[in-house]
Scaffold this active site. Structure first.
Site, PDB file in Angstrom:
ATOM      1  N   SER A 173       0.858  -1.180   0.000  1.00 54.53           N
ATOM      2  CA  SER A 173       0.000   0.000   0.000  1.00 54.53           C
ATOM      3  C   SER A 173       0.892   1.226   0.000  1.00 54.53           C
ATOM      4  O   SER A 173       1.864   1.282   0.764  1.00 54.53           O
ATOM      5  CB  SER A 173      -0.908   0.004   1.228  1.00 54.53           C
ATOM      6  OG  SER A 173      -1.750   1.138   1.233  1.00 54.53           O
ATOM      7  N   HIS A 206      -2.250   7.224  -4.971  1.00 57.12           N
ATOM      8  CA  HIS A 206      -2.406   6.097  -4.050  1.00 57.12           C
ATOM      9  C   HIS A 206      -2.446   4.820  -4.872  1.00 57.12           C
ATOM     10  O   HIS A 206      -3.001   4.791  -5.978  1.00 57.12           O
ATOM     11  CB  HIS A 206      -3.713   6.256  -3.263  1.00 57.12           C
ATOM     12  CG  HIS A 206      -4.270   4.958  -2.740  1.00 57.12           C
ATOM     13  ND1 HIS A 206      -5.272   4.274  -3.406  1.00 57.12           N
ATOM     14  CD2 HIS A 206      -3.973   4.231  -1.640  1.00 57.12           C
ATOM     15  CE1 HIS A 206      -5.562   3.179  -2.724  1.00 57.12           C
ATOM     16  NE2 HIS A 206      -4.792   3.118  -1.662  1.00 57.12           N
ATOM     17  N   ASN A 249      -2.699   0.346  -4.128  1.00 58.16           N
ATOM     18  CA  ASN A 249      -2.758  -0.759  -3.177  1.00 58.16           C
ATOM     19  C   ASN A 249      -3.026  -2.036  -3.956  1.00 58.16           C
ATOM     20  O   ASN A 249      -3.899  -2.062  -4.823  1.00 58.16           O
ATOM     21  CB  ASN A 249      -3.864  -0.523  -2.151  1.00 58.16           C
ATOM     22  CG  ASN A 249      -4.079  -1.727  -1.250  1.00 58.16           C
ATOM     23  OD1 ASN A 249      -4.865  -2.610  -1.566  1.00 58.16           O
ATOM     24  ND2 ASN A 249      -3.377  -1.750  -0.142  1.00 58.16           N
ATOM     25  N   VAL A 250      -2.258  -3.065  -3.668  1.00 60.39           N
ATOM     26  CA  VAL A 250      -2.530  -4.407  -4.203  1.00 60.39           C
ATOM     27  C   VAL A 250      -2.372  -5.392  -3.059  1.00 60.39           C
ATOM     28  O   VAL A 250      -1.434  -5.280  -2.262  1.00 60.39           O
ATOM     29  CB  VAL A 250      -1.598  -4.781  -5.380  1.00 60.39           C
ATOM     30  CG1 VAL A 250      -2.072  -4.137  -6.670  1.00 60.39           C
ATOM     31  CG2 VAL A 250      -0.152  -4.391  -5.112  1.00 60.39           C
ATOM     32  N   HIS A 300      -5.277   7.422 -17.060  1.00 59.91           N
ATOM     33  CA  HIS A 300      -6.337   6.460 -17.357  1.00 59.91           C
ATOM     34  C   HIS A 300      -5.969   5.532 -18.520  1.00 59.91           C
ATOM     35  O   HIS A 300      -6.407   4.379 -18.544  1.00 59.91           O
ATOM     36  CB  HIS A 300      -7.652   7.187 -17.635  1.00 59.91           C
ATOM     37  CG  HIS A 300      -8.414   7.486 -16.382  1.00 59.91           C
ATOM     38  ND1 HIS A 300      -9.323   6.603 -15.839  1.00 59.91           N
ATOM     39  CD2 HIS A 300      -8.368   8.553 -15.544  1.00 59.91           C
ATOM     40  CE1 HIS A 300      -9.827   7.119 -14.730  1.00 59.91           C
ATOM     41  NE2 HIS A 300      -9.261   8.294 -14.526  1.00 59.91           N
ATOM     42  N   HIS A 331     -20.699  13.090   1.750  1.00 61.32           N
ATOM     43  CA  HIS A 331     -21.042  14.305   2.492  1.00 61.32           C
ATOM     44  C   HIS A 331     -20.566  15.569   1.789  1.00 61.32           C
ATOM     45  O   HIS A 331     -20.986  16.678   2.150  1.00 61.32           O
ATOM     46  CB  HIS A 331     -20.480  14.247   3.917  1.00 61.32           C
ATOM     47  CG  HIS A 331     -18.989  14.190   3.981  1.00 61.32           C
ATOM     48  ND1 HIS A 331     -18.259  13.077   3.614  1.00 61.32           N
ATOM     49  CD2 HIS A 331     -18.085  15.122   4.388  1.00 61.32           C
ATOM     50  CE1 HIS A 331     -16.976  13.322   3.788  1.00 61.32           C
ATOM     51  NE2 HIS A 331     -16.837  14.556   4.256  1.00 61.32           N
ATOM     52  N   GLY A 372      -6.185  -4.762  14.758  1.00 62.45           N
ATOM     53  CA  GLY A 372      -5.042  -4.520  15.631  1.00 62.45           C
ATOM     54  C   GLY A 372      -3.789  -4.205  14.867  1.00 62.45           C
ATOM     55  O   GLY A 372      -2.676  -4.508  15.319  1.00 62.45           O
ATOM     56  N   ARG A 383      -0.825  -1.914  12.874  1.00 64.63           N
ATOM     57  CA  ARG A 383       0.139  -0.945  13.392  1.00 64.63           C
ATOM     58  C   ARG A 383      -0.336   0.464  13.027  1.00 64.63           C
ATOM     59  O   ARG A 383      -0.333   0.853  11.853  1.00 64.63           O
ATOM     60  CB  ARG A 383       1.510  -1.233  12.787  1.00 64.63           C
ATOM     61  CG  ARG A 383       2.637  -0.382  13.329  1.00 64.63           C
ATOM     62  CD  ARG A 383       3.964  -0.950  12.844  1.00 64.63           C
ATOM     63  NE  ARG A 383       5.073  -0.188  13.371  1.00 64.63           N
ATOM     64  CZ  ARG A 383       5.618   0.873  12.747  1.00 64.63           C
ATOM     65  NH1 ARG A 383       5.142   1.260  11.587  1.00 64.63           N
ATOM     66  NH2 ARG A 383       6.631   1.506  13.284  1.00 64.63           N
TER      67      ARG A 383
END
Length: 302
Positions: A92, A106, A108-109, A148, A178, A261, A263
């Protein structure tokens, strides 16, 4: 089936190394390295940079963690898996550049495995997820189209419908209800990927992870010398506030990390190093800052 976890583990570590090397070369600044372990099982390697001239904050994090019981965020849509032991691994990363003309990005895999209970005929259940997206402060249409196009090319070999589906998923996921706006100009997002089997799902995940550098670094090189001043930095801080809002209110990865839990320092490294909130602020009509609003809604880029 038993998922071939070592193959994925090696890929994710190698991906982290390749990305960090490219960022160190671009910014001429070394990343810090911190290994950590988790009491319940597993650990990770954090590579990060604070206060660089190119990247004000950068985090490229590898983790491989294990647990005895799936946390609620992981089993909410899979009631039948509740109570299983599990392990999750992946990379990440979030990059917050100093220059407001360079977008935040950003990626993430990840792989998640819910292990079959011992002494049963049930099988391990795996799924992959991930994606990459771009969050500009001062948008440029050619940058958005480039980003893209690379996203499209990364998933095109896996089906003509993948880009459209994963782009739509990204637009919907990174939406601040929001605020009535998307977090940025989107990219790709997918989750629960296992229907094609482990090998094909893993191959697609690798293609998405490998797309980050060609999608993002040409934009960095194009915008890094663009002059800016206090006005641009103030607007960047204001828009970074939206990034914080999304991560704390909606992001499933943040929620999973805290529930399991994880880090805390690693989980919250994705936050910008500084942000601001301005009461009832609206950019002046016709200003460069006002132009961003037209980008913060789903649209076709190709």
């Amino acid at each position: 089936m038993t998922a071939p976890i070592p193959d994925a583990h090696d890929y994710f570590l190698n991906l982290q190394s390749r990305i960090v090397q490219a960022l160190e070369d671009a910014g001429n600044a070394p990343f810090e390295r911190e290994s950590w372990t988790r009491e319940e099982g597993g650990g990770g390697l954090s590579r990060y940079l604070e206060g660089g001239q190119l990247f004000e904050r950068a985090g490229v994090l590898f983790s491989h963690v294990k647990g005895k019981t799936l946390p609620p965020s992981a089993s909410a849509h899979r009631k039948e898996l509740a109570g299983r032991s599990w392990e999750a691994m992946g990379v990440s990363m979030v990059l917050h550049p100093r220059n407001p003309y360079i977008p935040t990005t950003h990626m993430n895999v990840r792989l998640f495995v819910a292990h079959a209970p011992a002494d049963t005929r049930e099988e391990d259940v795996f799924w992959f997820g991930g994606g990459l997206d771009l969050t500009p402060y001062y948008p440029f249409e050619d940058d958005a189209r480039h980003f893209h196009q690379i996203c499209h090319d990364a998933v095109a070999p896996f089906g003509a419908d993948r880009y459209a589906a994963y782009k739509r998923w990204c637009d919907e996921y990174f939406y601040l209800k929001h605020r009535g706006e998307t977090r940025g100009i989107g990219g790709l997002f997918f989750d629960d990927l296992n229907q094609d089997g482990f090998a094909q799902s893993f191959a697609l995940t690798q293609s998405v992870g490998n797309a980050l550098l060609p999608a993002y670094m040409p934009i960095v090189e194009k915008r890094r010398t663009q002059a800016y001043g206090e006005r641009e930095r103030a607007f960047q801080a204001y828009r970074r506030g939206r990034y914080v809002e999304f991560n704390l209110v909606y992001d499933r990865g943040t929620l999973f990390g805290l529930q399991s839990g994880g880090r805390t320092e690693s989980i919250l490294l994705s936050m910008p190093p500084s942000a601001a909130w301005r009461y009832c602020y609206t950019p002046e009509a016709g200003s460069p800052e006002a132009e961003l609003a037209s980008y913060l809604r789903p649209r076709d880029w190709l």
